[in-house]
Design an enzyme around this catalytic site. Sequence first.
Site, PDB file in Angstrom:
ATOM      1  N   GLY A  41       0.483  -1.126  -0.359  1.00  0.00           N
ATOM      2  CA  GLY A  41      -0.361  -0.346  -0.092  1.00  0.00           C
ATOM      3  C   GLY A  41       0.505   1.271   0.077  1.00  0.00           C
ATOM      4  CB  THR A  42      -0.324   4.830   0.967  1.00  0.00           C
ATOM      5  OG1 THR A  42      -1.344   5.046  -0.008  1.00  0.00           O
ATOM      6  CG2 THR A  42       0.458   6.257   0.874  1.00  0.00           C
ATOM      7  CB  CYS A  43       2.482   2.312   5.273  1.00  0.00           C
ATOM      8  SG  CYS A  43       3.126   2.083   5.921  1.00  0.00           S
ATOM      9  N   GLY A 116     -10.061  -4.397  -7.458  1.00  0.00           N
ATOM     10  CA  GLY A 116     -11.425  -5.039  -7.065  1.00  0.00           C
ATOM     11  C   GLY A 116     -13.351  -4.118  -6.661  1.00  0.00           C
ATOM     12  CB  ILE A 184       2.987  14.729   4.351  1.00  0.00           C
ATOM     13  CG1 ILE A 184       2.059  13.525   5.297  1.00  0.00           C
ATOM     14  CG2 ILE A 184       3.515  13.976   2.643  1.00  0.00           C
ATOM     15  CD1 ILE A 184       1.330  12.422   4.315  1.00  0.00           C
ATOM     16  N   GLY A 185       4.321  17.457   4.950  1.00  0.00           N
ATOM     17  CA  GLY A 185       4.705  18.340   4.154  1.00  0.00           C
ATOM     18  C   GLY A 185       5.713  18.948   4.741  1.00  0.00           C
ATOM     19  N   GLY A 270      -3.439  17.654   2.295  1.00  0.00           N
ATOM     20  CA  GLY A 270      -4.312  16.782   3.037  1.00  0.00           C
ATOM     21  C   GLY A 270      -3.999  15.081   1.782  1.00  0.00           C
ATOM     22  CG  MET A 318      -6.485   9.752   6.702  1.00  0.00           C
ATOM     23  SD  MET A 318      -6.269  10.176   5.354  1.00  0.00           S
ATOM     24  CE  MET A 318      -8.105  10.297   4.587  1.00  0.00           C
ATOM     25  CG  HIS A 444      22.519   7.576  33.597  1.00  0.00           C
ATOM     26  ND1 HIS A 444      23.134   9.086  33.504  1.00  0.00           N
ATOM     27  CD2 HIS A 444      25.134   7.813  34.007  1.00  0.00           C
ATOM     28  CE1 HIS A 444      23.746   9.529  33.572  1.00  0.00           C
ATOM     29  NE2 HIS A 444      24.675   9.232  33.348  1.00  0.00           N
TER      30      HIS A 444
HETATM   31  C1  LIG Z   1       4.553  10.870   2.205  1.00  0.00           C
HETATM   32  C2  LIG Z   1       3.706   9.889   3.378  1.00  0.00           C
HETATM   33  C3  LIG Z   1       4.203   9.837   4.947  1.00  0.00           C
HETATM   34  C4  LIG Z   1       3.342   8.804   5.579  1.00  0.00           C
HETATM   35  N1  LIG Z   1       4.180   8.561   6.768  1.00  0.00           N
HETATM   36  C5  LIG Z   1       3.036   8.275   7.753  1.00  0.00           C
HETATM   37  C6  LIG Z   1       4.461   7.566   9.328  1.00  0.00           C
HETATM   38  O1  LIG Z   1       5.138   7.782   9.246  1.00  0.00           O
HETATM   39  N2  LIG Z   1       3.449   6.874   9.963  1.00  0.00           N
HETATM   40  C7  LIG Z   1       2.535   6.539   9.486  1.00  0.00           C
HETATM   41  O2  LIG Z   1       1.882   6.071  10.551  1.00  0.00           O
HETATM   42  N3  LIG Z   1       0.970   6.559   8.344  1.00  0.00           N
HETATM   43  C8  LIG Z   1       2.194   7.458   7.152  1.00  0.00           C
HETATM   44  N4  LIG Z   1       1.629   7.668   6.407  1.00  0.00           N
HETATM   45  C9  LIG Z   1      -0.042   7.029   6.290  1.00  0.00           C
HETATM   46  C10 LIG Z   1       0.112   6.036   6.037  1.00  0.00           C
HETATM   47  O3  LIG Z   1       0.377   5.718   4.910  1.00  0.00           O
HETATM   48  C11 LIG Z   1      -1.334   5.627   5.457  1.00  0.00           C
HETATM   49  O4  LIG Z   1      -2.229   6.174   6.913  1.00  0.00           O
HETATM   50  C12 LIG Z   1      -1.694   4.224   4.966  1.00  0.00           C
HETATM   51  O5  LIG Z   1      -0.505   3.415   4.665  1.00  0.00           O
HETATM   52  C13 LIG Z   1      -2.571   4.076   5.396  1.00  0.00           C
HETATM   53  O6  LIG Z   1      -2.995   2.458   5.136  1.00  0.00           O
HETATM   54  P1  LIG Z   1      -4.364   1.248   4.645  1.00  0.00           P
HETATM   55  O7  LIG Z   1      -4.029   0.195   4.698  1.00  0.00           O
HETATM   56  O8  LIG Z   1      -5.593   2.390   4.932  1.00  0.00           O
HETATM   57  O9  LIG Z   1      -4.315   2.188   3.097  1.00  0.00           O
HETATM   58  P2  LIG Z   1      -3.537   2.071   1.769  1.00  0.00           P
HETATM   59  O10 LIG Z   1      -1.888   1.661   2.046  1.00  0.00           O
HETATM   60  O11 LIG Z   1      -2.946   3.543   1.059  1.00  0.00           O
HETATM   61  O12 LIG Z   1      -3.306   0.846   0.948  1.00  0.00           O
HETATM   62  C14 LIG Z   1      -4.708   0.646   0.121  1.00  0.00           C
HETATM   63  C15 LIG Z   1      -4.109   0.276  -0.643  1.00  0.00           C
HETATM   64  O13 LIG Z   1      -5.481  -0.318  -1.351  1.00  0.00           O
HETATM   65  C16 LIG Z   1      -5.305  -0.504  -2.645  1.00  0.00           C
HETATM   66  N5  LIG Z   1      -6.965  -0.381  -3.716  1.00  0.00           N
HETATM   67  C17 LIG Z   1      -7.175   0.669  -3.588  1.00  0.00           C
HETATM   68  N6  LIG Z   1      -8.290   0.413  -4.320  1.00  0.00           N
HETATM   69  C18 LIG Z   1      -8.590  -0.816  -4.763  1.00  0.00           C
HETATM   70  C19 LIG Z   1      -9.160  -1.342  -5.982  1.00  0.00           C
HETATM   71  N7  LIG Z   1     -10.197  -1.031  -6.232  1.00  0.00           N
HETATM   72  N8  LIG Z   1      -8.844  -2.909  -5.663  1.00  0.00           N
HETATM   73  C20 LIG Z   1      -7.721  -3.082  -4.845  1.00  0.00           C
HETATM   74  N9  LIG Z   1      -6.574  -2.234  -4.772  1.00  0.00           N
HETATM   75  C21 LIG Z   1      -6.718  -1.297  -4.275  1.00  0.00           C
HETATM   76  C22 LIG Z   1      -4.223   0.754  -3.374  1.00  0.00           C
HETATM   77  O14 LIG Z   1      -3.557   0.380  -4.555  1.00  0.00           O
HETATM   78  C23 LIG Z   1      -3.252   0.931  -1.621  1.00  0.00           C
HETATM   79  O15 LIG Z   1      -2.254  -0.603  -2.102  1.00  0.00           O
HETATM   80  C24 LIG Z   1       2.190   8.731   5.411  1.00  0.00           C
HETATM   81  C25 LIG Z   1       1.790   8.800   4.190  1.00  0.00           C
HETATM   82  C26 LIG Z   1       2.066   9.494   3.697  1.00  0.00           C
HETATM   83  C27 LIG Z   1       1.508  10.005   2.071  1.00  0.00           C
END
Ligand SMILES: Cc1cc2nc3c(=O)[nH]c(=O)nc-3n(C[C@H](O)[C@H](O)[C@H](O)COP(=O)(O)OP(=O)(O)OC[C@H]3O[C@@H](n4cnc5c(N)ncnc54)[C@H](O)[C@@H]3O)c2cc1C
Length: 465
Positions: A41-43, A116, A184-185, A270, A318, A444
């Site tokens: 995913g994003t993470c 999906g 993030i910024g 955001g 998030m 310590h």
């Molecule tokens: C630059 C940046 C830095 C970050 N740093 C941190 C941090 O240090 N610590 C922290 O806790 N959080 C951080 N985050 C936030 C964190 O990445 C998210 O909160 C987390 O990834 C959310 O998890 P999730 O499983 O809900 O979704 P996501 O990680 O977004 O995963 C969702 C997945 O679903 C897939 N998907 C979407 N629609 C479909 C579909 N219809 N069919 C199949 N697959 C699909 C996507 O491709 C993706 O792989 C950061 C985010 C960014 C952008």
Amino acid sequence: MADRFDLIVIGSGPGGYVAAIRAAQLGMKVACIEKTKTLGGTCLNIGCIPSKAMLDSSELYYLAKNRFQRHGIQVGDVALDLPRMLARKGEIVKSLTDGVAFLFRKNKITTYFGTGTLIGKGKVQVRGETAAELEAPAVLLATGSEPSSLPGLPFDGTHIVSSTEALMFDRVPEHLIVIGGGYIGLEMSSVWARLGSKVTVVEFLPRLLPANDAEVAGMLHKLLSRQGLAIHLNTRVTGAKKEGTSITVTAQAGESPLEFKGDKVLMSVGRKPVTAGLGLEQVAVQLEQKTGKVIVNDRYETSVPGIFAIGDMIAGPMLAHKASEEGIACVELIAGKPGHVNYLTIPSVIYTNPELAAVGLTEEQVKETGKPYKVGKFSFVANGRAKCLDEAEGMVKVITDQKTDRILGMHILGPRASDLIAEGVLGMEFSACAEDIARTCHGHPTLGEAVGEAARAAWSTAIQS
Ligand SMILES: Cc1cc2nc3c(=O)[nH]c(=O)nc-3n(C[C@H](O)[C@H](O)[C@H](O)COP(=O)(O)OP(=O)(O)OC[C@H]3O[C@@H](n4cnc5c(N)ncnc54)[C@H](O)[C@@H]3O)c2cc1C
């Protein structure tokens, strides 16, 4: 014929992949659908992990260039090899996403690479690399979030970019304009400022990091300004004009119009839930009108029985660890076990230098409750280990209930705050009082002693200040 499972997970981020593994451990036959080419995913791919890789590399570069001399280390000319830095980031991402694939194989989870879409209750169609129709009594939506942009300033992938592109600039921007002073910024600002960019942060609100304790966020603001970030608060971006390789952002600060000319604009205002194309309308899954997030009950079940949702696409912060906790709790509840997430003890971390980490209530939130409270603070300037590390900026702030001494919140601005906050999280999870942490023996010299001393200050009086 449809492939049958006990649970179908859509999305393989830290919410979806962790839920899938936990469900498999509980004996379920699990499918996970992912629309991109890699799991995590994003993470793992474009969020937490690559950003921390760049933060750590850029910090080392900055230290080698500017701070090693203070330790008596002469390194001569320090040069940046950006392609190598980016390649290292890619290697870390690959090893971790491969790790998820390994765990899926180990737990006999079937992976479908494709998009999906719900085509009925318990029925999901996969389109993409794999085409299939799946059926299960439970479907878990974990499709996460994507960056939002401002009206009239759409992402163009080159001049106006999101964090995804800002994690892979192939040269150091001369002037990076960051719209949005959230975490993030600020993390991306830190990376590129350390590597040599001039960085301007434009924030609409009167302060940075509005969800954090105002005093601690204010301290970080000062330190970031001292590091060279130009931060404009109360400033509303009104437009942007591209000319060749440069871009001019126009803004309004009260009555004063402002212009910022740079070569890259990072829009970090955001993120919004990913729900389009999921077929939610098909099965009548309800969304919050204002935020577009999926509405769930306390079992993470949507308005449609048998369809669940977790992570960035539902209410709450998030954050990756919040998504994972929800994933575990949700499938445990589906399996008839007592899954639970304590939303009061979800830590948040901002990986600037110094790092800012927090758990529980801010002082402003405690004030609003009207309950008498106490605050204990301890500055890293009086911590031996912080001095040795040459990182003595910041403090630990502990807020307690005056009557019971229970910890209501902990806010740490300082070196390795990201790791130190675990003590506060654990303490709050066990309903600890400040006295409990003060009387816990800390090694310590360690940074953790500052946590012990701040707790001692809240409970009685710190020894070392
Ligand atoms: C630059 C940046 C830095 C970050 N740093 C941190 C941090 O240090 N610590 C922290 O806790 N959080 C951080 N985050 C936030 C964190 O990445 C998210 O909160 C987390 O990834 C959310 O998890 P999730 O499983 O809900 O979704 P996501 O990680 O977004 O995963 C969702 C997945 O679903 C897939 N998907 C979407 N629609 C479909 C579909 N219809 N069919 C199949 N697959 C699909 C996507 O491709 C993706 O792989 C950061 C985010 C960014 C952008």
